[in-house]
Design a protein around this motif. Structure first.
Motif, PDB file in Angstrom:
ATOM      1  N   SER A  62       0.200   4.439   0.309  1.00 50.86           N
ATOM      2  CA  SER A  62      -0.065   5.419   1.359  1.00 50.86           C
ATOM      3  C   SER A  62       0.734   5.071   2.602  1.00 50.86           C
ATOM      4  O   SER A  62       1.364   5.928   3.235  1.00 50.86           O
ATOM      5  N   ILE A  63       0.669   3.787   2.948  1.00 50.89           N
ATOM      6  CA  ILE A  63       1.352   3.386   4.182  1.00 50.89           C
ATOM      7  C   ILE A  63       2.862   3.524   4.015  1.00 50.89           C
ATOM      8  O   ILE A  63       3.572   3.929   4.933  1.00 50.89           O
ATOM      9  N   ALA A 108      -2.941  -6.099   9.789  1.00 50.66           N
ATOM     10  CA  ALA A 108      -4.267  -5.621  10.196  1.00 50.66           C
ATOM     11  C   ALA A 108      -5.082  -6.770  10.798  1.00 50.66           C
ATOM     12  O   ALA A 108      -6.149  -6.556  11.327  1.00 50.66           O
ATOM     13  N   ARG A 109      -4.550  -7.983  10.683  1.00 51.57           N
ATOM     14  CA  ARG A 109      -5.251  -9.136  11.283  1.00 51.57           C
ATOM     15  C   ARG A 109      -4.659  -9.352  12.666  1.00 51.57           C
ATOM     16  O   ARG A 109      -3.599  -9.940  12.814  1.00 51.57           O
ATOM     17  N   ILE A 110      -5.397  -8.875  13.632  1.00 49.23           N
ATOM     18  CA  ILE A 110      -4.759  -8.776  14.940  1.00 49.23           C
ATOM     19  C   ILE A 110      -5.317  -9.786  15.941  1.00 49.23           C
ATOM     20  O   ILE A 110      -5.094  -9.686  17.124  1.00 49.23           O
ATOM     21  N   GLN A 111      -6.038 -10.779  15.469  1.00 48.83           N
ATOM     22  CA  GLN A 111      -6.495 -11.829  16.408  1.00 48.83           C
ATOM     23  C   GLN A 111      -5.277 -12.606  16.879  1.00 48.83           C
ATOM     24  O   GLN A 111      -4.289 -12.774  16.156  1.00 48.83           O
ATOM     25  N   GLN A 112      -5.397 -13.091  18.120  1.00 49.74           N
ATOM     26  CA  GLN A 112      -4.260 -13.759  18.767  1.00 49.74           C
ATOM     27  C   GLN A 112      -3.685 -14.871  17.885  1.00 49.74           C
ATOM     28  O   GLN A 112      -2.490 -14.976  17.690  1.00 49.74           O
ATOM     29  N   ASP A 140       0.846  -1.200   0.000  1.00 47.86           N
ATOM     30  CA  ASP A 140       0.000   0.000   0.000  1.00 47.86           C
ATOM     31  C   ASP A 140       0.885   1.255   0.000  1.00 47.86           C
ATOM     32  O   ASP A 140       1.664   1.481   0.937  1.00 47.86           O
ATOM     33  N   MET A 187      -0.053  -8.976   4.717  1.00 47.32           N
ATOM     34  CA  MET A 187      -0.960  -9.281   3.609  1.00 47.32           C
ATOM     35  C   MET A 187      -0.554  -8.502   2.371  1.00 47.32           C
ATOM     36  O   MET A 187      -0.703  -7.286   2.313  1.00 47.32           O
ATOM     37  N   GLU A 207      -3.913 -15.256  14.730  1.00 46.34           N
ATOM     38  CA  GLU A 207      -3.288 -14.735  13.510  1.00 46.34           C
ATOM     39  C   GLU A 207      -1.884 -14.213  13.810  1.00 46.34           C
ATOM     40  O   GLU A 207      -0.939 -14.459  13.060  1.00 46.34           O
ATOM     41  N   ILE A 244       3.667   7.090   4.742  1.00 43.69           N
ATOM     42  CA  ILE A 244       3.562   7.409   6.174  1.00 43.69           C
ATOM     43  C   ILE A 244       4.778   6.863   6.912  1.00 43.69           C
ATOM     44  O   ILE A 244       5.409   7.554   7.720  1.00 43.69           O
ATOM     45  N   LYS A 286      -1.894  -2.866  12.887  1.00 42.31           N
ATOM     46  CA  LYS A 286      -2.406  -1.715  12.140  1.00 42.31           C
ATOM     47  C   LYS A 286      -3.778  -1.394  12.676  1.00 42.31           C
ATOM     48  O   LYS A 286      -4.543  -2.332  12.954  1.00 42.31           O
ATOM     49  N   PRO A 287      -4.184  -0.179  12.851  1.00 45.04           N
ATOM     50  CA  PRO A 287      -3.360   1.019  12.585  1.00 45.04           C
ATOM     51  C   PRO A 287      -2.321   1.217  13.700  1.00 45.04           C
ATOM     52  O   PRO A 287      -2.617   0.965  14.854  1.00 45.04           O
ATOM     53  N   PHE A 288      -1.180   1.673  13.304  1.00 47.81           N
ATOM     54  CA  PHE A 288      -0.080   1.865  14.290  1.00 47.81           C
ATOM     55  C   PHE A 288       0.065   3.352  14.591  1.00 47.81           C
ATOM     56  O   PHE A 288      -0.497   4.198  13.909  1.00 47.81           O
TER      57      PHE A 288
END
Lengths: 925, 135
Positions: B14-15, B86-90, B12, B57, B92, B18, B107-109
């Motif tokens: 944009s990221i 961005a997949r922040i489940q444990q 990405d 990803m 994952e 940043i 993310k978002p950081f």
């Protein structure tokens, strides 16, 4: 030729020979050995043991000769037995007695013969003889040898007899024993002087023991088992026998059986030897079980007693009296007249009173008249009348009598028998009263071959049943039949016919019209009796069963409804793929509905439902989950779990199990009732949804990351300096960006929780550090709002152990604290506290905000609920926070709630179960 | 040793911008930004980063595949890798640690703190690498 003469004692000699039992027996080695030896020693051609019978000589043993006998008239031995010593013929041809003897002139051409007589019981029964075909003379030595051989033969004959006798003895003893065994008689031997006693096995068996169990056996064994009451008699009988007063000791007495009951035995014995001083020494005897015989005797005695008692208790008298107006008694059986209660002697010759005086006054006239008529017609009478008893009561009696006439045809006296029928009379009256109490009619119904019908007897209730009086149908039943519902007539006629033909109980249900033309149901039952005139008489009972019938019909209808409901349920369960089952935790029985077979892919014909069968289908990865739910069910009564199964064909399917244990008081069999739903399709959808949410959250976060990053960098001010208005706008954008980020996180969490897919890392821990961290984390934010954060943590709480997921607990505290700060007025105070309430820790967050309105209190823990839309905009909440807290706390076995008054702040609390208390504070590192 | 060179892989744009502003302009690191795993593999040996910041990803070759390829390079065998996702489940997050990541940044950081965060991660990484330096 000279035939031998007969000895003087020929008769005794033949008897002695017979007694040896040798004649016509097989040859025996014991004799053949001797003759063979003699033949060798003396070098004779022929050696014989010859037994001289009445007409023949017979050879028990023979060497050198084939014949086994010859006639006595031509025998040499016949001569030999006439004298004591050896009988020798040196040359037969030269001896006139034998020269023409066929045994000499023909084979075996005897020339030399020497015979030594064989004696038995002093009689010469035969010889041991030596024969040659050439002339010969024995030397003295040879004669001595021959004589010695003869003695040996005699000894063998003696030994043989002894052996035979012994064998017979053994055989007869065996027979005697068999006979004893057969008669089941025990035997005993008693040494009276030493007390030494011997019993056989049977003796012991009679009292239920084995000999080994009775050991050591002595006379005390008998004394201990004998009935104490029988010992005196037994001792006396024994002494009488010892004293010579009786030939046998003979006693019947009782002995204690091993089982504890007494058996009757018959002991009979005799002294068989005496000491030199004349004292009894040995006694032999038998011991027989006569329990059955004794019991029969006792039973006989008892029945004789019973008979006598019975006779004496017959409630009546026999009498003989004169045919006068006083009924003057000549004889009355018994001492007391049981009917009037006066002594019989009172009536004999009217000594005290006449029998006429005890007859009830109302019965006297007709009784006299009836007896007169019977006497005139020479017929017997049977009359029932009343007697006045001495105790003042009136008793019913039945008299059967007959007049005796003299030679002139005049009545001499009356003989009779008077019976007490008071009981029968009373019973009859009682029966009539009882019949009146019955709701139905007791009746007799008669049917004649010509089709006539009648109710010869009907209890008064017939009026209730048929609306008729007993008299209406006494001779003709047609009025009753007219009441029967026409549709039922054919069936009732048929049932009566069947009962009559087969002589079996009639039983039928039918309808009749009552007076208001309403139908009522009747049920009848009667037993037929064939009468001599060809008619059939039924004795029975008919009752009104209208109400029962109505209940029954209603029940039928209900059953039908139930059946329909069941079919609906089956259909519905099939459509929805929900199977249901019930299991008894008490007896382990299990039933399940057909759809379960379908869900599990089981063949209904090849198996019966079982818990093991069910368990075997559970996916291995889900077994723990299922078992946990079962454990939970034991506590809460609810079993609720979603898991996978593997069908026999290998297909994996998802099922939802839901079961409930009916409360124990209504459920004696501990029935667990449950359902199983195939939710594979739903789970597939769920999976799709999960993936969708995961993807969406990622797709949302990626642009959010850029926006958030860009705004942060702008706000930081290090890169660019913004005009104040731009800075304010950037601030608004940044705050909304954060809210959006939280919303996505909360949404994800709540979805996972609801789907039961959130994993909890539960562990035992002290929660104090978590509380402290929560306070510290929120201090900067609180400081921005000028709000004071305080922690109240009593030491007892610090010692408690809880089982929680630290990360999730923190999430809950963060939510509650940020809410509290958010809603507190500037300069306010927020207190986080923990207290021990019973066996739970209560963690509370108290604020000084506006409180929660009553309307909102109802739905505060629902998703997307906020006090009002404006507050959401103002405070930046997602409306998911409290709903999430509730789900999280409950998943950790806790509860959540709040107290609030408008404008007096709110207090949110959560309660978590305490696992244990630490005894002392853990030492600090 | 201080963190100086960072290889950033992110599809990405944009990221990427940043991150570049945060790490280069705010924190003063040397940055090599790649827009795909393939580019990263091509750049890594020449750039020789102290740390690799890897997006999880990405189309084509994703973060995990990229990591495997990077580890194939001799110079890159030990370089610490930080995942950004961005997949922040444990569950994952756990798979990135299992693949060898030293840290995972959600993310978002926080862009203003990214540099400090990476520096701290790098220091922690160095400590695990040389246990004798513990004192």
């Amino acid at each position: 030729m000279q035939a031998p003469a007969l000895p003087l004692t020929e008769h005794e000699r033949l008897l002695a020979l017979q007694l040896t039992g040798l004649l016509d027996t097989q040859s025996e080695p014991r004799f053949d050995r001797i003759t063979r030896l003699a033949q060798l020693v003396l070098g004779s051609e022929i050696v014989l043991i010859s037994l001289v019978d009445s007409e023949r000589q017979w050879f028990k043993s023979k060497q050198g000769l084939d014949a086994c006998e010859t006639g006595r008239d031509i025998s040499f031995c016949g001569h030999a037995i006439l004298g004591d010593g050896i009988f020798e013929v040196p040359n037969a041809l030269l001896d006139s007695r034998f020269a023409d003897n066929p045994l000499v002139t023909q084979a075996p051409f005897i020339r030399f013969y020497a015979g030594v007589p064989l004696s038995r019981s002093g009689e010469r029964i035969g010889t041991l003889c030596f024969i040659d075909s050439t002339p010969r003379t024995l030397t003295a030595k040879e004669r001595e040898i021959a004589t010695e051989f003869a003695k040996t033969v005699e000894q063998e004959i003696e030994d043989r007899l002894q052996e035979q006798a012994h064998r017979q003895l053994v055989a007869s003893e065996l027979m005697y024993r068999s006979v004893l065994e057969g008669t089941r008689i025990g035997t005993w031997q008693w040494n009276i002087q030493t007390g030494e006693t011997l019993f056989n096995q049977r003796w012991a068996e009679i009292v239920g023991y084995t000999l080994e169990e009775l050991a050591p056996i002595s006379i005390d064994t008998w004394l201990k088992l004998a009935h104490p009451n029988d010992l005196t008699e037994s001792a006396a009988l024994l002494q009488a026998h010892f004293d010579g007063l009786s030939p046998f000791y003979d006693v019947k007495c009782r002995m204690l059986h091993k089982d504890g009951h007494y058996v009757w035995v018959h002991d009979r014995g005799r002294v068989v030897s005496w000491t030199t001083e004349g004292k009894p020494l040995m006694m032999y005897g038998t011991h027989a079980d006569i329990t059955e015989q004794k019991n029969s005797e006792l039973a006989l005695l008892q029945s004789r007693d019973q008979f006598q008692t019975l006779v004496s208790n017959i409630p009546g008298i026999t009498y003989r009296c004169l045919a006068d107006e006083n009924w003057t008694m000549l004889f009355m059986s018994g001492h007391i007249d049981p009917l009037s209660g006066y002594p019989a002697t009172d009536f004999i010759g009217n000594a005290v009173r006449s029998y006429a005086s005890v007859i009830h006054p109302d019965d006297q006239d007709w009784l006299a008249q009836a007896v007169d008529e019977a006497m005139t017609s020479h017929s017997p009478w049977q009359l029932t009348y009343r007697v006045l008893h001495a105790d003042g009561s009136v008793r019913w009696v039945e008299e059967r009598g007959m007049a005796e006439y003299d030679a002139e045809g005049k009545v001499a006296f009356l003989d009779g028998f008077i019976l007490d029928v008071n009981n029968e009379k009373t019973l009859q009256e009682r029966l009539v009263k009882l019949t009146q109490q019955l709701p139905g009619v007791v009746y007799q119904f008669q049917l004649w071959p010509d089709g006539r019908t009648a109710f010869p007897y009907a209890s008064p209730a017939i009026e209730k049943i048929y609306g008729l009086k007993a008299e209406d149908v006494k001779t003709d039943a047609s009025q009753a039949f007219a009441k029967i519902f026409p549709d039922d007539l054919a069936a009732i006629s048929q049932s009566i016919d069947e009962s009559r033909h087969q002589q079996k109980v009639w039983q039928h249900e039918y309808r009749v019209f009552d007076d208001e033309k309403r139908l009522k149901w009747l049920s009848g039952r009667a037993t037929p009796e064939l009468k001599p005139d060809g008619s059939t008489l039924w004795h029975g009972y008919i009752e009104d069963i209208t109400q029962t019938k109505e209940y029954y019909l209603r029940l039928e209808a209900l059953n039908q409804q139930l059946k329909v409901a069941q079919q609906c349920l089956d259909l519905a369960s099939e459509q929805a793929k929900i199977g249901y089952w019930q299991a008894s935790l008490k007896d382990g029985s299990l039933w399940w509905s057909p759809i379960i077979y379908q869900i599990f892919g089981f063949d209904p014909n090849a198996m019966t439902p079982s818990v093991a069968m069910f368990k075997s289908a559970v996916h291995p990865d889900d077994i723990v989950k299922v078992e946990q739910s079962e454990q939970q069910a034991r506590l809460s009564g609810i079993h609720n779990v979603v898991h996978r199964i593997i069908r026999p064909d290998g297909e994996v399917r998802w099922v939802h199990e839901l079961a409930q244990l009916v409360p124990e008081e209504q459920n004696p069999d501990l029935m667990l009732i449950g359902s199983v739903q195939d939710i594979t399709d739903r789970m597939k959808l769920q999976q799709v949804k999960d993936e969708f949410i995961s993807t969406v959250s990622h797709e949302l976060r990626t642009p959010l990351t850029s926006i958030h990053g860009a705004l942060s960098l702008l706000q930081a001010g290090s890169l660019v300096q913004l005009p104040p208005k731009a800075e304010k706008l950037i601030g608004i954008a940044s705050s909304n960006c954060q809210q959006l980020s939280r919303l996505i996180n909360d949404l994800l969490d709540i979805e996972k929780l609801v789907a039961g897919k959130m994993l909890f890392e539960m562990r035992e821990m002290n929660i104090s550090p978590v509380l402290k961290r929560a306070i510290n984390d929120h201090k900067p934010y609180a400081a921005q709002q000028n709000i004071v954060l305080a922690l109240e943590l009593p030491s007892q709480v610090e010692r408690c152990l809880l089982r929680v997921d630290e990360h999730r607990l923190m999430q809950v505290l963060t939510n509650l604290l940020s809410n509290a700060v958010k809603f507190s007025p500037v300069g306010g105070k927020v207190i986080l506290s923990a207290t021990l309430v019973e066996e739970q820790i209560e963690i509370a967050v108290q604020d000084q905000g506006p409180g929660i309105s009553a309307d909102f209190a109802q739905k505060i823990f629902q998703r997307f609920s906020q006090a009002d839309a404006s507050s959401a905009k103002m405070k930046g909440g997602t409306g998911l926070g409290l709903a999430l807290c509730k789900e999280l706390v409950e998943a950790m076995q806790g509860s959540i709630g709040f107290h609030s008054k408008p404008n007096a702040g709110a207090r949110f609390f959560l309660r978590l179960p305490v696992l244990a208390h630490q005894q002392s504070e853990t030492p600090k590192k | 040793m201080q963190l100086a060179k960072i290889l950033h892989v992110e599809d990405d744009e944009s990221i990427r911008i940043i991150v570049e502003m945060a790490l280069v302009d705010l924190s003063g690191f040397t940055l090599c930004a790649c827009e795909s795993g393939v580019e990263a593999i091509a750049q890594v040996e020449q750039f020789a980063p102290d740390l690799i910041l890897l997006d999880a990803m990405m189309p084509g070759m994703d973060g995990l595949q990229t990591l495997v390829k990077l580890r194939g390079k001799d110079s890159c065998r030990q370089t610490p890798v930080v995942f950004m996702t961005a997949r922040i489940q444990q569950a994952e997050k756990q798979q990135y640690f299992d693949a060898g990541a030293v840290a995972v940044i959600e993310k978002p950081f926080e862009a203003t703190q990214l540099g400090d965060e990476l520096a701290a991660i790098y220091q922690r990484y160095l400590l695990t690498l040389t246990p004798t330096n513990l004192e």
